[in-house]
Design a protein around this motif. Structure first.
Motif, short mmCIF file in Angstrom:
data_model
loop_
_atom_site.label_atom_id
_atom_site.label_comp_id
_atom_site.label_asym_id
_atom_site.label_seq_id
_atom_site.Cartn_x
_atom_site.Cartn_y
_atom_site.Cartn_z
N ARG A 85 11.69 50.03 -21.00
CA ARG A 85 11.64 49.57 -19.51
C ARG A 85 11.05 48.33 -19.64
N PHE A 86 11.63 47.55 -18.63
CA PHE A 86 10.81 46.28 -18.25
C PHE A 86 10.68 46.19 -16.78
N LEU A 126 22.51 47.86 -22.57
CA LEU A 126 22.25 48.47 -21.23
C LEU A 126 21.99 49.86 -21.26
N ARG A 127 22.33 50.61 -22.19
CA ARG A 127 21.76 52.01 -22.30
C ARG A 127 20.39 52.14 -22.85
N HIS A 128 19.93 51.06 -23.62
CA HIS A 128 18.57 51.30 -24.17
C HIS A 128 17.59 50.36 -23.55
N HIS A 129 17.89 49.73 -22.27
CA HIS A 129 17.10 48.87 -21.55
C HIS A 129 17.36 49.25 -20.13
N ASP A 130 16.04 49.55 -19.56
CA ASP A 130 16.09 49.47 -17.94
C ASP A 130 15.10 48.51 -17.54
N ALA A 131 15.39 48.32 -16.02
CA ALA A 131 14.30 47.34 -15.44
C ALA A 131 14.47 47.65 -13.97
N GLY A 132 13.17 47.25 -13.35
CA GLY A 132 13.24 47.24 -11.78
C GLY A 132 14.09 46.38 -11.13
N THR A 133 14.42 45.16 -11.77
CA THR A 133 15.43 44.34 -11.51
C THR A 133 16.09 43.59 -12.29
N ILE A 134 17.34 43.47 -12.17
CA ILE A 134 18.25 42.73 -13.36
C ILE A 134 18.90 41.48 -12.43
N ARG A 175 25.98 51.70 -11.70
CA ARG A 175 25.06 53.08 -11.83
C ARG A 175 23.83 52.91 -11.68
N LYS A 176 23.13 51.79 -12.32
CA LYS A 176 21.91 51.35 -12.37
C LYS A 176 21.57 50.96 -10.91
N ILE A 211 16.92 37.99 -21.60
CA ILE A 211 15.43 37.59 -21.51
C ILE A 211 15.06 38.81 -20.74
N ALA A 212 13.62 39.45 -21.06
CA ALA A 212 13.15 40.51 -20.58
C ALA A 212 11.72 40.01 -19.95
N GLU A 213 11.27 40.53 -18.91
CA GLU A 213 9.87 40.34 -18.53
C GLU A 213 9.22 41.76 -18.46
N HIS A 214 8.08 41.75 -19.09
CA HIS A 214 7.02 43.14 -19.12
C HIS A 214 6.57 43.17 -18.28
N GLU A 215 5.54 44.34 -18.04
CA GLU A 215 5.02 44.34 -16.81
C GLU A 215 3.68 43.63 -16.75
#
Length: 270
Positions: A9-10, A34-42, A73-74, A234-238
């Motif tokens: 989760r990012f 997408l199955r293995h990555h979630d985020a508050g914003t995409i 769905r997300k 690209i993923a942004e960490h918390e």
């Protein structure tokens, strides 16, 4: 494909240049990602749908629907999804501010990371002189890219049989052509200048299918890459840190080693 991998989760994910509707689109890889990555914003940073190819010939297999449904769905589950159209899906530029199934459409956006940095988010074709001023040249270049992708597919099949990881012929060829290398450098500089004009610390873009994170005269230039060659995001960490993820490399690492091809030795000389 990678059921044994944990979901990460990012804070934010940035994805571009999927080219749904093109036979070169690696939809299975993206679905797995997408199955293995979630985020508050995409952020979908352009060329998610390939309108140019769909105009030439309709190609929309079930996997394209699966990607769209996965994103919807997300959105229904609370993920904020912002779609910034590119040149291949420019038909959506007529709908800035609209929502489709919970997905926002915007010409460009500004994103503030958790550590307070401000990024301009845009596809980038606005600063591609060929796309803007020589439309036919852009279409011819797109046709040549199609041929390169067909070569990619043939080579990928051969490399799989030999137990070798994925390798992109088109990405390699692009790096060998001096004019292409010069174009990438100029594109990066122009996008960094645009971020500076907008008082941003950096820019996050797509368009040229060249994933990278680098500093250009004090501006953090970030390109998300694509999902036809490199399979990158690209993923942004918390904490605000940005990470470039290459999903094909993760898949190669997770895939069990293939059995070597059986080789029959010639009979020994008498």
């Amino acid at each position: 494909m990678t059921e044994d991998l944990e979901t990460r989760r990012f804070r934010t994910l940035f994805i571009s240049d999927v080219h749904l509707g093109s036979k070169a689109a690696k939809t299975a890889f993206l679905l797995d990602f997408l199955r293995h990555h979630d985020a508050g914003t995409i952020f979908l940073v352009g060329d998610i749908v390939d309108g140019w190819r769909l105009k030439r010939s309709w190609y929309w297999p079930q996997e394209c629907n699966d990607v769209v449904q996965k994103l919807l769905r997300k959105a229904r589950k609370g993920t904020r999804i912002v779609y910034i159209p590119g040149n291949h899906d420019e038909f959506l530029r007529s709908f800035p501010g609209r929502h489709f199934g919970g997905i926002e459409v915007a010409d460009r956006a500004f994103h503030e990371t958790a550590d307070g940095r401000r990024y301009l988010v845009m596809h980038g074709d606005e600063f591609d002189v060929v796309v803007r001023n020589a439309r036919m040249v852009a279409y011819l270049g797109d046709w040549a890219y199609d041929i390169a992708m067909h070569i990619n597919q043939a080579l990928a099949a051969i490399r799989r049989l030999c137990g070798l990881p994925y390798w992109s012929f088109s990405a390699w060829a692009k790096q060998q052509v001096k004019s292409a290398v010069n174009f990438i450098g100029e594109f990066q500089t122009v996008l960094a200048d645009e971020a500076r004009r907008n008082d941003a610390h950096g820019v996050i873009c797509g368009h040229i299918h060249h994933a990278i994170m680098t500093d250009i005269d004090g501006i953090h230039y970030v390109n998300t890459g694509d999902w036809v060659e490199s399979c990158t995001a690209i993923a942004e960490h918390e904490d605000g840190r940005l990470e470039l993820i290459t999903w094909s490399q993760v898949l190669d690492a997770a895939r069990p080693p293939e059995k070597p091809l059986l080789r029959i030795a010639p009979p020994a000389a008498a």
